[in-house]
Scaffold this active site. Structure first.
Site, mmCIF file in Angstrom:
data_model
loop_
_atom_site.group_PDB
_atom_site.id
_atom_site.type_symbol
_atom_site.label_atom_id
_atom_site.label_comp_id
_atom_site.label_asym_id
_atom_site.label_seq_id
_atom_site.Cartn_x
_atom_site.Cartn_y
_atom_site.Cartn_z
ATOM 1 N N GLU A 1 2.538 -23.060 -52.469
ATOM 2 C CA GLU A 1 1.992 -24.044 -53.399
ATOM 3 C C GLU A 1 1.164 -23.343 -54.467
ATOM 4 O O GLU A 1 0.389 -22.440 -54.150
ATOM 5 C CB GLU A 1 1.116 -25.058 -52.659
ATOM 6 C CG GLU A 1 1.875 -25.933 -51.695
ATOM 7 C CD GLU A 1 0.987 -27.017 -51.065
ATOM 8 O OE1 GLU A 1 -0.179 -27.173 -51.503
ATOM 9 O OE2 GLU A 1 1.467 -27.700 -50.153
ATOM 10 N N ARG B 1 -0.724 -29.751 -44.103
ATOM 11 C CA ARG B 1 -0.658 -28.422 -44.703
ATOM 12 C C ARG B 1 0.741 -27.855 -44.507
ATOM 13 O O ARG B 1 1.359 -28.005 -43.451
ATOM 14 C CB ARG B 1 -1.688 -27.479 -44.057
ATOM 15 C CG ARG B 1 -3.140 -27.773 -44.435
ATOM 16 C CD ARG B 1 -3.414 -27.416 -45.889
ATOM 17 N NE ARG B 1 -4.810 -27.592 -46.258
ATOM 18 C CZ ARG B 1 -5.293 -28.650 -46.902
ATOM 19 N NH1 ARG B 1 -4.472 -29.662 -47.215
ATOM 20 N NH2 ARG B 1 -6.569 -28.715 -47.239
ATOM 21 N N HIS C 1 1.906 -32.366 -53.372
ATOM 22 C CA HIS C 1 0.582 -32.346 -52.739
ATOM 23 C C HIS C 1 -0.387 -33.287 -53.450
ATOM 24 O O HIS C 1 -1.437 -32.869 -53.969
ATOM 25 C CB HIS C 1 0.002 -30.934 -52.688
ATOM 26 C CG HIS C 1 -0.939 -30.738 -51.527
ATOM 27 N ND1 HIS C 1 -1.046 -29.557 -50.833
ATOM 28 C CD2 HIS C 1 -1.826 -31.585 -50.948
ATOM 29 C CE1 HIS C 1 -1.953 -29.680 -49.868
ATOM 30 N NE2 HIS C 1 -2.445 -30.905 -49.931
#
Length: 320
Positions: A269, A240, A287
């Site tokens: 993000e 993360r 990601h």
């Protein structure tokens, strides 16, 4: 015959997942595959019995307080649940599940890609060749950091961390790890346990983050901790973005304390960090740690398995 439960799928999942969902549920699908706002989530909660969200949908305490009583279960299409305020949702009587196990290898593959790419200057080399500027070679050209035989530090030795450790052993890496508790010898597979993050950092030529984002781990890698790494270390983050203080990472890159970084997640993000984008020694991906066809199908089916159990009056396998 009773009506099928109504299900909102907040993002476009795999074709196999959507096909199965439509067989067993009355599906409302976000065909546009765009981000859903808090208002969207609250509005949809009055129309469905269940939702399969991704990490992009945030069920904060404020959102949880405004959810319609009709919504009974949130079956996350993710392992991490830091986008869900679990106590607030529990107070509303809403069940929450996730999808562990099925994405460990895919995410570990991306961690390996990022580690190798960062260590061996992949972005710099790719840019040079693509731009048509490769016009020199010498023994001192594009020299990087060797992975084979190096010391690897893993923070968070859960499913993904263990999968990454297994792959790293194929490169004869000396694996060290920090975890909230020491693993059994079978799980550790010969890796050396450290009782503190600080102890681990001192020996980590390569560092890979695999722990969840919690209030305790937010900003885990800050200026003080980057300074504890051996000079010229390489850091990888596929967990993360909140784990890394990006300002401190930039300072460590500027000083040479960190030779390179491989990042699949960011504080912001989608979007990433435009400042980090200026560094050729930062290998970045958007990601996509679990983005393989096999894993996306497995994640979707795991979420549906949890829904099936819930609506059959059983305890979902991955109830949190």
């Amino acid at each position: 015959m009773s009506a099928k439960p109504s299900l909102w799928i907040s993002r476009k999942l795999s074709d196999a997942t959507i096909k199965r969902a439509r067989r067993d549920y009355e599906v409302i699908l976000n065909e546009a595959d765009g981000l859903s706002s808090d208002a969207d989530i609250v509005a949809m909660s009055a129309r469905v019995d269940a939702v399969i969200p991704c990490h992009s949908e945030h069920f904060s305490a404020d959102v949880a307080a405004r959810l319609d009583p009709r919504l009974k279960i949130i079956a996350n299409h993710s392992v991490g649940v830091d986008h869900c305020d679990l106590p607030a949702l529990a107070a509303r009587g809403i069940a929450v599940t996730n999808t562990p196990d099925v994405l460990s290898d895919a995410t570990a593959e991306i961690a390996m890609l990022l580690m190798l790419g960062a260590a061996r200057r992949a972005i710099e080399g790719d840019t040079l060749v693509r731009a048509g500027n490769w016009d020199v070679w010498s023994p001192s050209f594009m020299v990087g950091k060797q992975v084979t035989g190096a010391r690897l530090g893993i923070i968070g030795m859960g499913r993904v961390g263990q999968a990454f450790a297994r792959k790293a052993r194929g490169f004869d890496m000396e694996v060290h790890y920090y975890n909230r508790s020491e693993l059994s010898p079978e799980q550790a597979g010969g890796a050396t346990y450290h009782a503190s993050v600080e102890s681990l950092l001192h020996v980590a030529d390569f560092l890979s983050l695999h722990c969840p984002a919690t209030p305790e781990t937010t900003g885990l890698m800050n200026g003080g901790r980057f300074a504890l790494l051996p000079k010229g270390a390489v850091m990888v983050n596929t967990a993360r973005g909140a784990l890394v203080d990006e300002g401190a990472l930039i300072a460590a890159l500027e000083s040479g304390q960190i030779a390179a970084a491989g990042l699949d997640c960011f504080e912001t993000e989608p979007g990433g960090n435009p400042v980090l984008a200026q560094y050729q020694n930062v290998f970045m991906l958007p990601h996509i740690g679990s983005a393989t066809t096999q894993t996306r199908d497995a994640m979707g089916f795991r979420a549906l398995d949890n829904l099936d159990a819930f609506f059959a009056g059983q305890r979902p396998r991955d109830l949190l």
